[in-house]
Design a protein around this motif. Structure first.
Motif, short mmCIF file in Angstrom:
data_model
loop_
_atom_site.label_atom_id
_atom_site.label_comp_id
_atom_site.label_asym_id
_atom_site.label_seq_id
_atom_site.Cartn_x
_atom_site.Cartn_y
_atom_site.Cartn_z
N PRO A 307 0.84 -1.20 0.00
CA PRO A 307 0.00 0.00 0.00
C PRO A 307 0.88 1.26 0.00
O PRO A 307 1.97 1.26 0.58
CB PRO A 307 -0.79 -0.11 1.31
CG PRO A 307 -0.62 -1.50 1.78
CD PRO A 307 0.68 -1.99 1.24
N ILE A 308 0.40 2.32 -0.64
CA ILE A 308 1.07 3.62 -0.55
C ILE A 308 0.55 4.28 0.72
O ILE A 308 -0.60 4.70 0.79
CB ILE A 308 0.77 4.49 -1.78
CG1 ILE A 308 1.20 3.77 -3.06
CG2 ILE A 308 1.49 5.82 -1.66
CD1 ILE A 308 0.86 4.54 -4.34
N THR A 309 1.41 4.34 1.74
CA THR A 309 0.97 4.78 3.06
C THR A 309 1.01 6.29 3.25
O THR A 309 0.55 6.80 4.26
CB THR A 309 1.82 4.12 4.16
OG1 THR A 309 3.19 4.51 3.97
CG2 THR A 309 1.72 2.62 4.09
N THR A 310 1.60 7.00 2.29
CA THR A 310 1.76 8.46 2.47
C THR A 310 0.58 9.26 1.93
O THR A 310 0.55 10.48 2.10
CB THR A 310 3.04 8.94 1.77
OG1 THR A 310 2.95 8.59 0.37
CG2 THR A 310 4.27 8.29 2.38
N LEU A 311 -0.37 8.61 1.28
CA LEU A 311 -1.48 9.35 0.67
C LEU A 311 -2.68 9.38 1.59
O LEU A 311 -2.95 8.43 2.32
CB LEU A 311 -1.88 8.67 -0.65
CG LEU A 311 -0.88 8.78 -1.80
CD1 LEU A 311 -1.40 8.02 -3.01
CD2 LEU A 311 -0.63 10.23 -2.17
N PRO A 312 -3.42 10.48 1.55
CA PRO A 312 -4.68 10.53 2.31
C PRO A 312 -5.71 9.61 1.69
O PRO A 312 -5.65 9.31 0.49
CB PRO A 312 -5.09 12.00 2.21
CG PRO A 312 -4.42 12.51 0.99
CD PRO A 312 -3.14 11.74 0.85
N PRO A 313 -6.68 9.17 2.47
CA PRO A 313 -7.73 8.31 1.89
C PRO A 313 -8.61 9.09 0.92
O PRO A 313 -8.73 10.31 0.99
CB PRO A 313 -8.52 7.87 3.13
CG PRO A 313 -8.28 8.94 4.14
CD PRO A 313 -6.88 9.43 3.90
N ASP A 314 -9.21 8.34 0.01
CA ASP A 314 -10.09 8.99 -0.98
C ASP A 314 -11.21 9.77 -0.32
O ASP A 314 -11.68 10.79 -0.84
CB ASP A 314 -10.69 7.93 -1.92
CG ASP A 314 -9.65 7.39 -2.90
OD1 ASP A 314 -8.61 8.05 -3.08
OD2 ASP A 314 -9.89 6.32 -3.47
N ALA A 315 -11.65 9.31 0.85
CA ALA A 315 -12.76 9.97 1.53
C ALA A 315 -12.44 11.42 1.88
O ALA A 315 -13.34 12.25 2.00
CB ALA A 315 -13.12 9.21 2.80
#
Length: 945
Positions: A307-315
Motif C-alpha cells: 500500500p502507498i501509506t503516504t497518501l490521504p484516503p479517498d474519503a
C-alpha cells in the motif's frame, strides 16, 4: 513449533500471522492471476527460534558484519547477523530442492509482520539479497535478513513512526530471480502529489529495479491518465544499470551504451500494460498500490506490491464525507510567541485566553452582545493546532474584523500588526468578499458614537493601565510568594481559576493599548508615505523605523540593561572577573546565592570581625577570599536574586508553559553575564549614541520637510505612536508574568499528579489539556489513564518535532484535522510558495532598523546556538524577549519571521541594531555560520558575499 516454509497455497490467515505482509501480498497476487516468480517463505517461528538459540540475542547489538560480496542491502555498513539453527536450516534446504530452486538464482527478502502495512510500510528498512544460489548462500542471506531487523535505521524508523520499539517478527521470502531486461515501480496514484486524482506514475530502468528502489539510478518517468491510459514521458539518461554479477554472485552496476541509455526503458504498449496492472491491483486490494514489476523475455512479472501509506484516503476528497468548507491557516506574528511544536497544555491554555480576549475586544469595539453570541464559533476557532504548531484561522480573523463597526471594512492596519506576509485579498479574494458580505451592518449613529468613545480611550489610557497593573500585581504577587508545590491539586486548580477570573477576564487595558498601537502605527505610516516619502513604501518604512528608534523606558530592554550593569561591575574587578570566567555557571550561582544569604544574615559586628574569623560568607566566597570580595559576591548574589524575582519569567519561549524559565534554571542568568565578559561587555553609551544619531537624523528631516499644521499633526501622531509602543511592551510583560505563574501552577500540579500515580513524570503534565487536569481535580475526567495518554501524545509530538513544519500559509478543505495527518497535502496547498529572487545571492525582507553591516553570520536554530556570539550578524527564525540579552553582542539581526510591530522589531529599534525581519528565501538554510554577508537594513536586503 513448525519451521516448515509457507507458500502461495497456504491459508491466508496463516500467511498473515506467520509469514508477514509481503508474503501475504504475493499470495494475493497469485490468487488474482498475476505472473509471480516461484517463492516460499520461512515463517516467523524460525526467526523466534534463531533469537532464542545461544548467541542469537547477541546479534541484536554487536553481531554486525560486512555483507557478502555484491549484496545489494539497504544499509551502508551491513546488518547484525543472526545464526541459522540447524533445525531451521533443514526445512529451508528441503524447500529449495522441492521447489526446483536449489540450483537457481534466488532473492532473499524480508517479510516482517508489520511490513507493508496500511500505517507503516517499513519500505527499505530490511535488507534484501539478490542472486543467491545454493544452500549455504541462502542460509547466510537468511541470517543477515533477520539481523537487519535490529539495524540502527530500523530502530530510528520505528521511533519516527511511533510504533513499538521492538523489532517486528520476521518471515523471510526466498523467490526465484527474474533476470530482467527492464524493471521498475508503478504507483497507482502519484505519491508526490496527493491532490492529483487523475494520474498514476510508472518509473523504469534497464536491468534490475533495485537500483531505482535504492535511489541510485535515474529512471524514465511516465505520467499515465487513469481513465484513458494516455501518458506523458520524461526520459532520463539511463547510463547505468544493475545486473547479475556472473563472477562473484549478487549484483553489480554496469555502464549502458549511449543509444540504449537514451531509449525509453518501456515501449508504449508496456507502459499501458504496467499501468493497467497497477489500476487492477488498486481495485482488487482496496487502496493505492506501489507495485514492483519486471520484464523478462517479453513477459511482465509482478515482484511485490505494498500500500502507498503516504497518501490521504479517498474519503478526504469526498465532500459528503469530509465536507467542503475552506479554512486558510497562517502563522504570521503568532509564531513569534509560539515557535515550533507547542504542547497540548500550552495550546489549551492559550485557546481559552484568546477566546476570552477576543470577546472583550468585541465589547471594547462596540459589537452588540447579540452579534457576539451569533458568531460564537469564530471565537472558539480563532486558533488551530497544526501538527503541534499554532496557527491563526485567518478567515475567522477577518470575520472578527468584519464584526467591528469601525474596522470591519479594512484589515490593513491589523495586517501590519500581525505581520501577514501577503494580503488575503490578493490570493483568495472571493473568500474575503464572502466574509464582507456576511458582516453585520451598523447605522451611522452607532458608528459615530463608537468613534467618539474609542477616540477618547485611544488618546488616554494612563489610569486604565495603572488599574490593570495594580490588578495583575494584586493577584500574582501572593501566588509568586507561595510554595505552590505544597498545595493540594484541587487548591492549585482553584488558584488557576482565580487567575483566569480576576486577570484574564479583565484584559481591557491591553486590548485598548494594542488597538491604540495598531491605529497610531498605521496612521504614522500613512502620513509618512503621503508627506515625507516620495520614494515609495520602502523609503517610508525606513524613515518611520528611524523615528521610532531609541524609544527609552521599554520594558523589553530593562532585563538586558540590568545584566549589562552587573557585567560592567564584574568587569571592573579583576578578581571577580577571573572567578566569573573560570567557574561553571551552576557552581558560580550556588556560590553567589550562598554569599547573598550569608551576607544578609550577618550583623555589622560580624562583618567587622571577619578579619579574625571565618564567617559563613567567607565559606561561601571560598577560602582566602578578602572581606571586600565576600561583600562583592554577596551584593552580586542579591542582585541576581532580585533579577530573577523581577524578570525570572522573561525567558526564551516565555509564553510556552513547557519552557523552563529562570526560576527553574537560575544559573542561566549567570551564564549570560559570563558570555558578556568573555566577548567584551557592550557599551550602553555607544548603543545610546547610535540610537540618538539615527533618531536625530530622522527628526531633522521631519523639521526640514514639514511646516505649520502638517508638522504639528505629524509630531503629535509620532508622540502618540511612541507612547503606544512603550505602553504595549509594558503591558505585554504582565502577560508574560501571568503565564509564568500559570507555568509554576501546572508544574506543581504535575508533581501532584505523579505522586497520585496518574502520571509517570512531572513534565508529562504538558501533554494533557487544561480541561483534563481540571477534570481530575473536580471529578469530571472522562479518562483516568493519564499516564498512557501523556505517553501517546509525547510520541506524537516528538514525531512532529522531527518532521518539517507545515507552510506559513496554506488552505484546507473539509475536516481540517483529517488533512493535518498528511504533511504532503499541506505542502501541496502552500499559498505563499513563490519563485526565488532573480539574484540567488540576495535575500529580501522588511526593513526594521537601518544600518549597513558587512560581517560573518551566526545561524541560530535555537537560543543555545548563540553562545559566544561576538560582532556577528545573528540569523534566526524568530526571537522573543528571552533572546534580548544576546542582541548587544550582535552586529545585526536577520530574522525570518516578524513584522514591524513584532517584538524583534520593537527591541531592535530601541537598541539601534541594524535589523531586517520577515526575511524570505529560507535564510537558515541558505546561510551557514561563518559566511560573510552585507546587510543593508535600510533597504531590507541581504547580499551573500
Amino acid at each position: 513449533m513448525s519451521f516448515e516454509p509457507l507458500g502461495p497455497g497456504s491459508p491466508p490467515e496463516e500467511l498473515a500471522s506467520r509469514a508477514g505482509g509481503k508474503a501475504a501480498r504475493l499470495a494475493d497476487l497469485e490468487r488474482l492471476g498475476c505472473n509471480v516468480p516461484p517463492w516460499f517463505c520461512v515463517p516467523t517461528e524460525a526467526f523466534d527460534a534463531a533469537l532464542a538459540a545461544p548467541g542469537g540475542a547477541a546479534a541484536r547489538a554487536d553481531g554486525a558484519a560486512p555483507g557478502p560480496p555484491g549484496a545489494l542491502a539497504s544499509d551502508d555498513a551491513a546488518d547484525p547477523v543472526v545464526a541459522v539453527p540447524e533445525r531451521v536450516a533443514e526445512p529451508v534446504l528441503r524447500a529449495l530442492d522441492e521447489g526446483g530452486l536449489a540450483g537457481a538464482f534466488v532473492a532473499v527478502r524480508s517479510s516482517g509482520l508489520a511490513e507493508d502495512g496500511a500505517e507503516a510500510s517499513f519500505a527499505g528498512q530490511f535488507s534484501s539479497y539478490l542472486y543467491r544460489r545454493g544452500g549455504h548462500a541462502v542460509l547466510d542471506a537468511l541470517g543477515r535478513c533477520w539481523g537487519s531487523a535490529f539495524a540502527a535505521r530500523n530502530v530510528a524508523y520505528r521511533r519516527a513512526m511511533g510504533v513499538d520499539d521492538v523489532a517486528p517478527r520476521m518471515g523471510v521470502i526466498v523467490q526465484r530471480m527474474v533476470d530482467s531486461e527492464s524493471a521498475g515501480v508503478a504507483f497507482s496514484r502519484d505519491p508526490l502529489d496527493p491532490t492529483d486524482r487523475d494520474a498514476l506514475v510508472v518509473e523504469a530502468v534497464w536491468g534490475q529495479g533495485e537500483g531505482l528502489v535504492a535511489g541510485e539510478l535515474d529512471a524514465d518517468r511516465f505520467r499515465v491518465d487513469r481513465e484513458s491510459l494516455a501518458f506523458e514521458a520524461t526520459l532520463a539518461a539511463k547510463s547505468r544499470a544493475v545486473v547479475r554479477d556472473p563472477e562473484r554472485g549478487g549484483t553489480r552496476t554496469v555502464d549502458v551504451d549511449a543509444e540504449r541509455a537514451a531509449r525509453p526503458a518501456l515501449t508504449p504498449e508496456q507502459v499501458r500494460e504496467v499501468a493497467g496492472l497497477a489500476l487492477r491491483r488498486e481495485a482488487e486490494l482496496g487502496g493505492p498500490q506501489d507495485v514492483e514489476w519486471a520484464y523478462a523475455d517479453g513477459r511482465l512479472f509482478v515482484l511485490q506490491t505494498r500500500p502507498i501509506t503516504t497518501l490521504p484516503p479517498d474519503a478526504l476528497f469526498a465532500p459528503d464525507v469530509a465536507g467542503d468548507g475552506v479554512v486558510v491557516w497562517d502563522n504570521s506574528n503568532i509564531i513569534e510567541s509560539y515557535a515550533g511544536v507547542t504542547t497540548p497544555l500550552t495550546f489549551s491554555h492559550v485557546s481559552r485566553a484568546y477566546r476570552e480576549v477576543y470577546y472583550q475586544t468585541c465589547r471594547v469595539a462596540g459589537v452588540p452582545e447579540r452579534v457576539v453570541e451569533a458568531h460564537e464559533p469564530i471565537f472558539r476557532n480563532m486558533l488551530g493546532l497544526v501538527r503541534g504548531r499554532i496557527y491563526y484561522n485567518l478567515l475567522n480573523w477577518y470575520r472578527l474584523l468584519a464584526l467591528f463597526p469601525l474596522l470591519g471594512r479594512s484589515g490593513a492596519f491589523m495586517e501590519t500588526m500581525m505581520g501577514v506576509k501577503q494580503s488575503l485579498e490578493a490570493d483568495l479574494r472571493p473568500l474575503f468578499d464572502a466574509v464582507l458580505d456576511e458582516a453585520p451592518r451598523y447605522g451611522i449613529a452607532r458608528r459615530v458614537g463608537l468613534a467618539v468613545r474609542l477616540g477618547t480611550r485611544m488618546l488616554g489610557g494612563e489610569r486604565a493601565n495603572a488599574r490593570f497593573l495594580e490588578r495583575v500585581d494584586r493577584v500574582c504577587r501572593p501566588l509568586e510568594a507561595t510554595d505552590l508545590r505544597a498545595l493540594s491539586l484541587p487548591r492549585q486548580m482553584e488558584l488557576y481559576r482565580r487567575l483566569d477570573d480576576e486577570v484574564l477576564r479583565h484584559w481591557t487595558a491591553p486590548i485598548i493599548n494594542d488597538t491604540r498601537c495598531m491605529i497610531a502605527f498605521g496612521l504614522l505610516q500613512s502620513l509618512t508615505r503621503r508627506w515625507l516619502a516620495s520614494g515609495g513604501a520602502d523609503e517610508a518604512a525606513s524613515l518611520q523605523n528611524d523615528l521610532l528608534c531609541g524609544e527609552g523606558d521599554l520594558k523589553s530592554t530593562e532585563p538586558m540593561r540590568l545584566l549589562l550593569e552587573i557585567a560592567r561591575e564584574v568587569d571592573a574587578s579583576p578578581p571577580l572577573k577571573e572567578r566569573f570566567l573560570e567557574e561553571p555557571p551552576e557552581e558560580l550561582w550556588r556560590t553567589l546565592r550562598e554569599a547573598a544569604r550569608a551576607g544578609s544574615s550577618s550583623t555589622s559586628a560580624e562583618k567587622a570581625a571577619r578579619a579574625g574569623s571565618s564567617t559563613s560568607a567567607e565559606k561561601a566566597a571560598g577560602e582566602g577570599s578578602s572581606p571586600a570580595q565576600q561583600d562583592a559576591l554577596a551584593r552580586l548574589g542579591a542582585r541576581f536574586d532580585a533579577y530573577i524575582r523581577d524578570y525570572g519569567y522573561r525567558c526564551v519561549d516565555e509564553l510556552k508553559l513547557e519552557s523552563p524559565d529562570f526560576h527553574d534554571r537560575p544559573h542561566l542568568v549567570v551564564a549570560s553575564v559570563q558570555n558578556y565578559l568573555r566577548h567584551g561587555v557592550p557599551s550602553v553609551r555607544e548603543m545610546d549614541a547610535r540610537k540618538a544619531e539615527i533618531r536625530g537624523a530622522a527628526e531633522r528631516r521631519v523639521r526640514e520637510e514639514l511646516r505649520g499644521p502638517r508638522r504639528a499633526l505629524y509630531r503629535g501622531v509620532l508622540r502618540w505612536a511612541r507612547r503606544a509602543v512603550r505602553d504595549r511592551e509594558r503591558l505585554r510583560f504582565e502577560r508574560t508574568r501571568t503565564f509564568g505563574v500559570v507555568r509554576r501552577l501546572f508544574r506543581a500540579a504535575g508533581e501532584n499528579l505523579t505522586r497520585l500515580g496518574l502520571l509517570d513524570a512531572e513534565d508529562d503534565v504538558f501533554y494533557l489539556t487544561v480541561e483534563e487536569i481540571l477534570g481530575v481535580a473536580e471529578g469530571r475526567a472522562v479518562s483516568l489513564r493519564l499516564d498512557e495518554l501523556a505517553a501517546l501524545r509525547r510520541r506524537e509530538y516528538d514525531a512532529y518535532r522531527e518532521s518539517p513544519p507545515p507552510p506559513d500559509r496554506f488552505v484546507t478543505k473539509g475536516a481540517a484535522g483529517a488533512s493535518f495527518r498528511h504533511p504532503a497535502l499541506l505542502q501541496a496547498h502552500d499559498l505563499l510558495a513563490a519563485a526565488a529572487p532573480d539574484d540567488p545571492d540576495v535575500l529580501v525582507g522588511t526593513p526594521c532598523c537601518p544600518g549597513v553591516v558587512e560581517a560573518p553570520v551566526r545561524v541560530a536554530a535555537r537560543f543555545e546556538d548563540t553562545e559566544g556570539i561576538d560582532g556577528e550578524i545573528l540569523v534566526t527564525e524568530r526571537t522573543d524577549p528571552g533572546w534580548v540579552p544576546v542582541f548587544p553582542a550582535c552586529a545585526g539581526l536577520i530574522i525570518e519571521r516578524g513584522s514591524l510591530l513584532s517584538h524583534s522589531a520593537v527591541v531592535a529599534r530601541e537598541l539601534g541594531i541594524p535589523t531586517i525581519v520577515g526575511v524570505g528565501g529560507d535564510p537558515l538554510a541558505r546561510l551557514a555560520t561563518g559566511q560573510r554577508v552585507r546587510m543593508d537594513a535600510g533597504r531590507g536586503e541581504v547580499r551573500i558575499l
